[in-house]
Design an enzyme around this catalytic site. Structure first.
Site, PDB file in Angstrom:
ATOM      1  N   ASP A 105       0.297  -1.734   3.958  1.00 38.44           N
ATOM      2  CA  ASP A 105       1.456  -0.788   4.133  1.00 38.44           C
ATOM      3  C   ASP A 105       2.883  -1.952   4.969  1.00 38.44           C
ATOM      4  OD1 ASP A 105      -0.213   1.169   4.063  1.00 38.44           O
ATOM      5  OD2 ASP A 105      -0.540   1.078   6.261  1.00 38.44           O
ATOM      6  N   ASP A 158      -1.469   6.227  -5.780  1.00 36.22           N
ATOM      7  CA  ASP A 158      -2.721   6.910  -6.021  1.00 36.22           C
ATOM      8  C   ASP A 158      -2.187   8.602  -6.912  1.00 36.22           C
ATOM      9  OD1 ASP A 158      -4.323   6.167  -3.004  1.00 36.22           O
ATOM     10  OD2 ASP A 158      -2.160   7.043  -2.851  1.00 36.22           O
ATOM     11  N   HIS A 205      -1.331  10.658  -2.531  1.00 29.40           N
ATOM     12  CA  HIS A 205      -2.210  10.591  -1.882  1.00 29.40           C
ATOM     13  C   HIS A 205      -3.053  11.474  -1.717  1.00 29.40           C
ATOM     14  CE1 HIS A 205      -5.578   9.308   1.230  1.00 29.40           C
ATOM     15  NE2 HIS A 205      -5.546   8.594   0.644  1.00 29.40           N
ATOM     16  N   GLU A 245      -4.479   3.828  -7.815  1.00 32.71           N
ATOM     17  CA  GLU A 245      -5.852   4.749  -7.227  1.00 32.71           C
ATOM     18  C   GLU A 245      -6.287   6.294  -7.960  1.00 32.71           C
ATOM     19  OE1 GLU A 245      -8.536   6.282  -4.149  1.00 32.71           O
ATOM     20  OE2 GLU A 245      -6.314   4.890  -3.490  1.00 32.71           O
ATOM     21  N   LYS A 261      -7.089   9.242  -7.413  1.00 33.99           N
ATOM     22  CA  LYS A 261      -7.714  10.483  -6.263  1.00 33.99           C
ATOM     23  C   LYS A 261      -8.874  11.353  -7.201  1.00 33.99           C
ATOM     24  CE  LYS A 261      -7.310   9.937  -2.931  1.00 33.99           C
ATOM     25  NZ  LYS A 261      -6.856   9.601  -1.634  1.00 33.99           N
ATOM     26  N   GLU A 293       0.279  -0.753  -4.565  1.00 31.98           N
ATOM     27  CA  GLU A 293      -1.381   0.131  -4.576  1.00 31.98           C
ATOM     28  C   GLU A 293      -0.368   1.673  -4.436  1.00 31.98           C
ATOM     29  OE1 GLU A 293      -3.739   2.946  -2.471  1.00 31.98           O
ATOM     30  OE2 GLU A 293      -1.764   2.267  -2.528  1.00 31.98           O
ATOM     31  N   HIS A 349       0.469  -0.760   0.297  1.00 36.99           N
ATOM     32  CA  HIS A 349      -0.188  -0.278  -0.350  1.00 36.99           C
ATOM     33  C   HIS A 349       0.947   1.225   0.047  1.00 36.99           C
ATOM     34  CE1 HIS A 349      -2.482   2.490   2.310  1.00 36.99           C
ATOM     35  NE2 HIS A 349      -3.148   2.294   1.639  1.00 36.99           N
ATOM     36  N   ARG A 350       0.355   2.183  -1.161  1.00 35.58           N
ATOM     37  CA  ARG A 350       1.455   3.221  -0.912  1.00 35.58           C
ATOM     38  C   ARG A 350       3.400   2.343  -1.213  1.00 35.58           C
ATOM     39  NH1 ARG A 350      -1.863   7.593   3.347  1.00 35.58           N
ATOM     40  NH2 ARG A 350      -3.586   6.088   1.918  1.00 35.58           N
TER      41      ARG A 350
END
Length: 242
Positions: free
Chosen positions: A226, A36, A49, A106, A108, A34, A7-8
């Site tokens: 994470d 953003d 993000h 993703e 945003k 993942e 995640h990120r």
């Protein structure tokens, strides 16, 4: 086998949404990333993000008010010693060509309706020949549907904060091949039934041991975490038991 998406990037140990965090996630053995995306004032796609740069960088203000050249001057590794730039999506896609990671982009665009974002992202994904390894997700489901219409070959997955009734029916209706629900929002039974109906399930953000164990046990499509190192360890323990 449940895939592990960082995640990120590997964001428990490295500055989120930076090349450093992405490279480390790949090094430790994550299956995917993942990240953003948002647009700068001059229309460049950058990986960050929050709508504002304040929390994660040395700057202040909205992403949309920075020129690309200005936003690149900020340090996205606020707490660390090493300077990290906010990556451009181009930079990430170029790097993805050197490995086999899957990448969940993703969009945003829930609060700020970035004009032309879908086209720009899709054009780059196609240019780098990565359509098979990209999943486009968003809380803005209109954007998801639009992405599918212009690029039916790229997988889409709506994001959910709350549970919805029969998510597989909804996904099929918008032609999404996956769902990305908040991990606590849907029961095991609903997640399993969704997968049985041919829809991939990738809950976010799964950081606690017991949540990872629960999702690995039902053989969830993927988890978004994470801490890919912890997830890999727990996945291995569960595989060894079975």
């Amino acid at each position: 086998m449940t895939q592990i998406f960082a995640h990120r990037g590997y964001s428990t140990l490295f500055a989120e949404n930076t090349m450093g965090a992405f490279i480390e996630a790949e090094k430790v053995g994550a299956d995917g990333l993942e990240l953003d995306v948002q647009l700068t004032k001059d229309g460049e796609i950058v990986v960050i993000h929050d709508e504002k740069v304040d929390r994660t960088t040395t700057g202040k203000g909205f992403v949309k008010d920075f020129l690309f050249s200005e936003i690149r001057k900020l340090n996205a590794n606020k707490e660390g010693l090493k300077k990290e730039q906010i990556p451009s999506l181009i930079e990430v896609l170029e790097w993805l060509q050197s490995n086999q990671l899957i990448c969940n982009i993703e969009l945003k665009n829930g609060l700020i309706p970035y004009e032309g974002m879908e086209e720009k992202v899709i054009r780059l994904v196609r240019r780098y020949g990565l359509s098979e390894r990209i999943i486009i997700s968003s809380f803005n489901h209109y954007s998801i549907v639009y992405s599918y219409r212009i690029a039916p070959e790229i997988e889409t997955a709506p994001l959910f904060i709350e549970g919805i009734y029969m998510p597989w029916i909804y996904s099929q209706s918008i032609r999404a091949k996956g769902i990305h629900p908040k991990h606590s929002a849907m029961s095991d039974a609903v997640l399993v039934e969704t997968m049985e109906n041919g829809i991939a399930v990738r809950p976010y953000t799964v950081n606690k041991d017991e949540d990872m164990q629960r999702l690995f046990k039902i053989n969830c499509t993927a988890i978004i975490t994470d801490d890919p190192v912890k997830a890999l360890r727990i996945r291995k323990q569960i595989q060894n038991k079975s």
